[in-house]
Design a protein around this motif. Sequence first.
Motif, mmCIF file in Angstrom:
data_model
loop_
_atom_site.group_PDB
_atom_site.id
_atom_site.type_symbol
_atom_site.label_atom_id
_atom_site.label_comp_id
_atom_site.label_asym_id
_atom_site.label_seq_id
_atom_site.Cartn_x
_atom_site.Cartn_y
_atom_site.Cartn_z
ATOM 1 N N LEU A 137 0.835 -1.206 0.000
ATOM 2 C CA LEU A 137 0.000 0.000 0.000
ATOM 3 C C LEU A 137 0.864 1.247 0.000
ATOM 4 O O LEU A 137 1.887 1.304 0.690
ATOM 5 N N ILE A 138 0.447 2.221 -0.810
ATOM 6 C CA ILE A 138 1.059 3.554 -0.724
ATOM 7 C C ILE A 138 -0.031 4.495 -0.226
ATOM 8 O O ILE A 138 -1.112 4.584 -0.835
ATOM 9 N N TRP A 139 0.234 5.127 0.905
ATOM 10 C CA TRP A 139 -0.757 6.010 1.530
ATOM 11 C C TRP A 139 -0.353 7.464 1.258
ATOM 12 O O TRP A 139 0.608 7.971 1.818
ATOM 13 N N VAL A 140 -1.125 8.093 0.365
ATOM 14 C CA VAL A 140 -0.789 9.451 -0.078
ATOM 15 C C VAL A 140 -1.705 10.457 0.601
ATOM 16 O O VAL A 140 -2.899 10.180 0.795
ATOM 17 N N GLU A 141 -1.149 11.580 0.982
ATOM 18 C CA GLU A 141 -1.983 12.699 1.408
ATOM 19 C C GLU A 141 -1.509 13.896 0.597
ATOM 20 O O GLU A 141 -0.313 14.200 0.603
ATOM 21 N N THR A 142 -2.388 14.551 -0.135
ATOM 22 C CA THR A 142 -2.001 15.721 -0.916
ATOM 23 C C THR A 142 -3.212 16.584 -1.190
ATOM 24 O O THR A 142 -4.217 16.043 -1.624
ATOM 25 N N CYS A 157 0.799 6.449 -8.953
ATOM 26 C CA CYS A 157 -0.006 5.306 -9.400
ATOM 27 C C CYS A 157 0.712 4.529 -10.491
ATOM 28 O O CYS A 157 0.638 3.295 -10.532
ATOM 29 N N GLU A 158 1.424 5.238 -11.353
ATOM 30 C CA GLU A 158 2.177 4.552 -12.413
ATOM 31 C C GLU A 158 3.281 3.686 -11.817
ATOM 32 O O GLU A 158 3.559 2.592 -12.291
ATOM 33 N N LEU A 159 3.866 4.203 -10.741
ATOM 34 C CA LEU A 159 4.924 3.480 -10.042
ATOM 35 C C LEU A 159 4.389 2.178 -9.431
ATOM 36 O O LEU A 159 5.068 1.158 -9.402
ATOM 37 N N ALA A 160 3.153 2.223 -8.940
ATOM 38 C CA ALA A 160 2.565 1.078 -8.227
ATOM 39 C C ALA A 160 1.951 0.064 -9.175
ATOM 40 O O ALA A 160 1.773 -1.107 -8.824
ATOM 41 N N LYS A 161 1.653 0.493 -10.382
ATOM 42 C CA LYS A 161 0.916 -0.338 -11.336
ATOM 43 C C LYS A 161 1.601 -1.677 -11.619
ATOM 44 O O LYS A 161 2.808 -1.726 -11.802
ATOM 45 N N ALA A 186 -5.693 6.163 -8.729
ATOM 46 C CA ALA A 186 -5.700 5.634 -7.359
ATOM 47 C C ALA A 186 -6.777 4.557 -7.212
ATOM 48 O O ALA A 186 -7.762 4.530 -7.963
ATOM 49 N N ASP A 187 -6.586 3.669 -6.237
ATOM 50 C CA ASP A 187 -7.544 2.594 -5.985
ATOM 51 C C ASP A 187 -8.585 2.979 -4.940
ATOM 52 O O ASP A 187 -9.716 2.512 -4.977
#
Length: 379
Positions: A137-142, A157-161, A186-187
């Motif tokens: 999981l990548i937890w983003v706040e922005t 998201c491209e990095l996680a794909k 994002a998911d």
Amino acid sequence: MKFNTKTIHGNQQHDPSTGAVMMPIYQTSTYVQSSPGVHKGYEYSRGANPTRTALENALASIENGTHGFAFGSGLAATDSVMKLMNPGDEIIAMDDLYGGSYRMFTRIYQRYGLKFEFVDMTDVSNIEQKITEKTKLIWVETPTNPLMKIADIQAICELAKGKGILVAVDNTFASPYLQNPLDLGADIVMHSATKYLGGHSDVVAGALVVKDEELAEKVHFQLFAGGGILGPQDSYLVLRGIKTLHVRMQRHCENGKKVVEFLQNHPKIGHVYYPGLESHPNHEVAKKQMRDFGGMVSFTFKSGNAEEAKKFLEYVRVFTLAESLGGVESLANHPATMTHASIPADVRAKNGITDDLVRLSVGIEDIDDLLADLENALN
Ligand SMILES: *Cc1c(COP(=O)(O)O)cnc(C)c1O
């Protein structure tokens, strides 16, 4: 349907049983069955309640997802995302994070065997370096709270794909009026609906929105089996708040810009944190993924003096010194002693949350009164 119509009509229907234009508050825990197992879609209100369903449908609509879920608070929503993980899983999270999220990750879920890496996501390569086979999981706040850092959602998201990594975005600060993370890949979108969605500082609530059937089932299971649901009365309040989200946000953005302009020209002010500023290090990313820049503004004092910040906060009159944000009324907050006190002092200092930092949630009052109040308190 355009966004400004979706807030009012998106996925909404009049109450089928009475024709009531606004979905009533179904203050009931259980539902009659005509024969065992034969019912009208509702059995017990932890599983589903018509008022909560109406809100969940609206949430899905305004975030361009397929399924929305309403929780008893923003943190209850985040909690359910963490419970999708298994012991040993690794999670990469933003370093400048809502204090309560940081507290949950480090003091609850670390004990259950989840591993967290906190990185500055304004540079995507910082994330790339931390990705391992165990990253789930990548937890983003922005924009981030309170330093208004911007992370490039699409690039992350491209990095996680293709790696089996979920990307979840805490979209509380932007609100769906400004930013739709699901559209950027994002998911999961998370909201503290306590803030802009509710919009009137009268309810604590949380939300998740997803766009994938399988993930929706897992999230619903967390809500139903974990029990962190939002009650019907509070569901009604958030649904009512959403109906004016677009008009409120428009004014938050207008007032926010004028407050920023005022602060930048004031001799006592040091740094102003606002993604709408061309001088903001991630302004280009903000421009790409946000429709406008919102009403959240942070600043420091030229003197760097924490006492000056304290005095200022004691003297504001139209701005109210209080935690929280996103309501119609303007609020002022001192992150180091209030919203972010749960973050250890050394971590705060490392991340730039200095003791002279003030965070404003610029409300929708008349701008002249807001500027006069700031001027007066600064003097
Ligand atoms: C307030 C907030 C939360 C937590 O939400 P609650 O409704 O207070 O539980 C999470 N993230 C951000 C960015 C917030 O501002």
